[in-house]
Scaffold this motif. Structure first.
Motif, PDB file in Angstrom:
ATOM      1  N   ARG A  15       0.835  -1.193   0.000  1.00 18.87           N
ATOM      2  CA  ARG A  15       0.000   0.000   0.000  1.00 18.87           C
ATOM      3  C   ARG A  15       0.876   1.251   0.000  1.00 18.87           C
ATOM      4  NH1 ARG A  15      -2.526   0.540   4.867  1.00 18.87           N
ATOM      5  NH2 ARG A  15      -4.380   1.594   4.080  1.00 18.87           N
ATOM      6  N   ARG A  16       0.396   2.278  -0.702  1.00 24.27           N
ATOM      7  CA  ARG A  16       1.145   3.538  -0.724  1.00 24.27           C
ATOM      8  C   ARG A  16       1.297   4.088   0.691  1.00 24.27           C
ATOM      9  NH1 ARG A  16       3.568   7.212  -4.485  1.00 24.27           N
ATOM     10  NH2 ARG A  16       4.273   8.917  -3.142  1.00 24.27           N
ATOM     11  N   GLU A  17       0.274   3.901   1.541  1.00 28.51           N
ATOM     12  CA  GLU A  17       0.346   4.376   2.924  1.00 28.51           C
ATOM     13  C   GLU A  17       1.489   3.708   3.684  1.00 28.51           C
ATOM     14  OE1 GLU A  17      -3.859   4.842   1.492  1.00 28.51           O
ATOM     15  OE2 GLU A  17      -2.303   3.303   1.396  1.00 28.51           O
ATOM     16  N   ASP A  20       4.794   5.286   2.465  1.00 24.86           N
ATOM     17  CA  ASP A  20       4.915   6.640   3.018  1.00 24.86           C
ATOM     18  C   ASP A  20       5.263   6.607   4.501  1.00 24.86           C
ATOM     19  OD1 ASP A  20       4.377   7.815   0.598  1.00 24.86           O
ATOM     20  OD2 ASP A  20       2.236   8.113   0.985  1.00 24.86           O
ATOM     21  N   THR A 291       8.996  12.157   1.006  1.00 20.31           N
ATOM     22  CA  THR A 291       8.986  11.553  -0.316  1.00 20.31           C
ATOM     23  C   THR A 291       9.992  12.208  -1.245  1.00 20.31           C
ATOM     24  OG1 THR A 291       7.235  13.064  -1.032  1.00 20.31           O
ATOM     25  CG2 THR A 291       6.575  10.931  -0.140  1.00 20.31           C
TER      26      THR A 291
END
Length: 292
Positions: A15-17, A20, A291
């Motif tokens: 997941r991108r979460e 991050d 990021t």
């Protein structure tokens, strides 16, 4: 290595979460160390991707180094740094039990699992191989896993040599047995195990052992079926950790790092399933985006 290497594009199964979150932790680590901008080969986000590739697919560190145009030693440093910042978010046993109580858990499950490794052979007591598990016929380390009634892991222990018995590992796990006994006494929340933990603690419920030369009573047989049926889902906790993260199927780093690696995977598992990490605090910073 070929003079003209072939490159290809792939997708990270995360997941991108999650990415991050890991990048934010790495960013905060750099801020704490006072690392100046532009002095690292990779930014926090790319370092997070490098680490997650290893966790999820057990990608070789040498391959990670080539893909990111860095040296193998730098790739190892980046990977170990990511392991450490994630392991630092691992819940303590009291946080895990408090979360279980808040969720209305009627009981917990405790089970041990062997994490395979082939990196070292070390002589222990009586000349026996310290990391060799006679039960599994393989080198590895013993990790104790505490899970909720639905089989989702909520706490993992520090690493112990593979030759150690589950009972010994549970005794050596810092604060585990006193915490289980406290919550069983105050909140009637027992911990279910298999026969490997027989007579270890009053907080533990395990099947009756068949006595020599005699059989079990009908009541004891029924009790065993109930305990084994309810506790059986504890295997899901081990499967979730090992099947989600290929890095736990065979660790190539030092066996002493397996404890930190398993703690890091527990944190990642909560993130991947969108579940809160027991006792965790928000990772915040006034510094620029991780990021970058």
């Amino acid at each position: 290595m070929a003079d003209d290497p072939i490159t290809f594009t792939c997708v990270l199964e995360a997941r991108r979460e999650t990415v991050d979150f890991v990048a934010r932790l790495l960013h905060l680590r750099r801020c704490a160390l006072g690392t100046r901008s532009g002095t690292r080969s990779l930014g926090p986000f790319k370092q997070a991707v490098l680490a997650l590739r290893c966790f999820l697919d057990n990608t070789r560190v040498r391959q990670l180094a080539v893909d990111n145009a860095i040296s193998a030693s730098t790739a190892y440093d980046y990977l170990n740094e990511a392991i450490d910042v994630l392991a630092a978010r691992d819940p303590c046993v009291h946080d895990a039990l408090l979360a279980a109580k808040a969720a209305g858990a009627t009981h917990l499950n405790l089970d041990g699992t062997l994490i395979h490794t082939d990196r070292v052979a070390m002589r222990g007591p009586n000349g026996a191989d310290l990391w060799w598990s006679g039960k599994h016929k393989h080198h590895g380390s013993n990790i104790q896993v505490l899970s909720y009634p639905d089989g989702f892991p909520c706490w993992v222990s520090d690493v112990r040599p593979g030759r150690a018995h589950d009972t010994t590992c549970a005794k050596k796990a810092e604060g585990l047995l006193p915490a289980l006994e406290l919550y069983e006494a105050e909140y009637q929340m027992p911990t279910l195990t298999d026969l490997g933990y027989i007579s270890l603690s009053p907080a533990i419920r395990h099947p009756h052992k068949k006595p020599k030369g005699a059989g079990l009573t009908e009541t004891q047989t029924t009790y065993n079926k109930v305990i084994r049926g309810v506790h059986g889902i504890a295997e899901r906790a081990n499967a979730l950790l090992k099947e989600t993260f290929a890095a736990l199927q065979h660790v190539s780093l030092s066996p002493t790092r397996i404890g930190a690696i398993t703690k890091a995977t527990l944190v990642l598992l909560h993130l991947e399933h969108g579940r809160p990490i027991p006792g965790d605090r928000p990772a915040t910073s006034t510094e620029p985006s991780a990021t970058a």
